[in-house]
Motif scaffolding. Structure first.
Motif, PDB file in Angstrom:
ATOM      1  N   GLU B 223       0.826  -1.196   0.000  1.00  0.00           N
ATOM      2  CA  GLU B 223       0.000   0.000   0.000  1.00  0.00           C
ATOM      3  C   GLU B 223       0.871   1.262   0.000  1.00  0.00           C
ATOM      4  N   GLU B 226       2.299   1.669  -3.416  1.00  0.00           N
ATOM      5  CA  GLU B 226       1.249   2.129  -4.330  1.00  0.00           C
ATOM      6  C   GLU B 226       1.042   3.637  -4.193  1.00  0.00           C
ATOM      7  N   HIS B 227       1.010   4.102  -2.963  1.00  0.00           N
ATOM      8  CA  HIS B 227       0.857   5.532  -2.728  1.00  0.00           C
ATOM      9  C   HIS B 227       2.007   6.298  -3.396  1.00  0.00           C
TER      10      HIS B 227
END
Lengths: 316, 316
Positions: B223, B226-227
């Protein structure tokens, strides 16, 4: 491994100062040759081994050869002449005559020497196809102009492969021996007249003690070749007259001499005199490819580096 | 063998028209880069295999490798970056910073495709040594000017390797996994975000049905990556502020972002705006060599051909 030995032996990095000099040379040559109607060409570094083996046995030993990941036997180009032949065969729709120059690296597994590397830049000029031999005169004149502009002392030597073929007839040598004879003659500048004559006959022992096999020609044949070899070096007209007299009645040689007369006339018209471009019937330049006029340039004082520019006519 | 198949598959002859176009491109790039203080360099086509294997496993499969007649394992250069590193190591007396450009052929044993050949010309710009990062801004500006002069629509993306290193810290990834993560991120443009994320986690099955192993990162780590990957694409200042916020407190990343701010300021001063040169934190460019700012240019509409120009900073 020390950091200095990271680079392969016999190879060289070109630093900025050398790159600027090299570019100046390349650009001068491009400019002159394009003004004479030659066009640039580039061919791949890798060719099929079957294509490269056309150079003959001695050269083959110097070719970097290997099997590519497809399992195809390949090699790095050894010069720019064989790739040109392959190019012409690969492009059957090519408009002839094709006049090209090519500036690319070639690779030779050779004994590295100061000033002699295993990768170096070649500059080749060739005419492929059936144009008049006047074009060959223009090529030689362009070579002379380029070298003049670069301000190096130079000497161009030119001949015609038809004359060497005529010599074989004149000396009564069997056709199957012709290439071996040319190969020996081609060494004249490097090993000298005496050793050439010995190698045409019974052979000799070289400086390292190695036995050089001779071609076992008859004394009368060797004498005829010796006479032929002595004809170069004077004024173009004089050399051509002497050749015409020697090879009188041999049709191919007469044709070759007639072509050289035409080349010489073009050169004179373009103000290239005998000190710059001389007839030398001993040069062969790539034994299997050229069919007509051949030429090469040397730097005066740098003969041991071989020719700096060369080319010839290939009529397919 | 038919005459057309004489040429090796995946290789190309360059006919005069293509040669004139290529020369126009090379001369334009030379002129612009020299006006920015870069100097030309050339290195040998062949390097020791031990030098070339620095590219990593995937690239190694594409290197033409063989044993030379001396019994030394050698290969044809795969790019111009590793030869530059070898050059710098071979010349310990080189004055740094060293700013060079290099235009030479590289060879890759790759699936031949229309427009994709196994021998092609690369143009590389690099700064070696400890000059100010303002120099990197000038390099990117020079790339932009060269591409403008060539009248091709282009997009330059730049980043800093220190930011990727910061990402590893930020996502709490083990150092020994860092290169594997970079390798996956580097594929973003080619395979898309979804597959990148899958490869960071459990892996996936590709179109040919082959199983692509995943790196088995934790969901929270993925995550965070991804950010990070979502931050590119906007105005340079906006991207840099978002990166600064995300990687706040990670010293190496903060240093990298600060350097990019300086680069961006130089670009703005030289009138290179965000449409021409954007910050893209996902680019890695040669995973093992660069230590600072990296950049590459693509032709808009020709992204599938990869970058047409690239470089970066290496501080030894």
């Amino acid at each position: 491994m020390s950091s200095r030995s990271l680079r392969l032996r016999g190879f060289k990095d070109y630093l900025p100062q050398e790159m600027f000099l090299r570019r100046h040379i390349v650009e001068t040559l491009q400019e002159v040759f394009e003004s004479y109607g030659f066009e640039p060409l580039a061919t791949p570094a890798l060719e099929r081994e079957t294509v490269l083996l056309g150079y003959g046995e001695e050269a083959s030993k110097q070719i970097y050869r290997f099997e590519d990941p497809d399992g195809v036997r390949v090699g790095l180009r050894y010069d720019l002449t064989v790739p040109l032949c392959r190019f012409v065969l690969s492009h059957p729709d090519l408009v002839l005559p094709f006049r090209r120059y090519q500036v690319q690296s070639v690779w030779r597994y050779d004994k590295p020497d100061p000033g002699r590397f295993r990768e170096f830049l070649q500059f080749d000029i060739d005419t492929v196809g059936a144009a008049s031999v006047a074009a060959d005169g223009e090529t030689i004149a362009a070579m002379a102009e380029a070298l003049r502009r670069l301000k190096v002392p130079f000497r161009i030597r030119f001949s015609n492969r038809k004359i060497l073929n005529g010599l074989i007839r004149y000396a009564g040598i069997a056709t199957e021996l012709a290439h071996s004879v040319f190969r020996v003659i081609d060494k004249l500048e490097r090993i000298g007249l005496e050793r050439v004559l010995k190698q045409l006959g019974e052979g000799y022992v070289d400086d390292s003690g190695a036995r050089i096999e001779g071609l076992q020609l008859e004394a009368a044949q060797i004498e005829k070749i010796e006479h032929f070899l002595s004809l170069g070096g004077g004024k173009r007209e004089k050399v051509l007259s002497a050749l015409a007299e020697l090879l009188n009645g041999i049709a191919e040689a007469e044709e070759g001499i007639e072509e050289l007369r035409e080349v010489s006339a073009v050169l004179s018209a373009l103000d290239v005199e005998g000190e710059e471009a001389a007839v030398d019937p001993t040069i062969a330049r790539g034994l299997d490819y050229y069919t007509g006029v051949v030429y090469e340039a040397q730097v005066v004082g740098g003969e041991r580096f071989g020719s700096v520019m060369g080319g010839g006519r290939y009529d397919g």
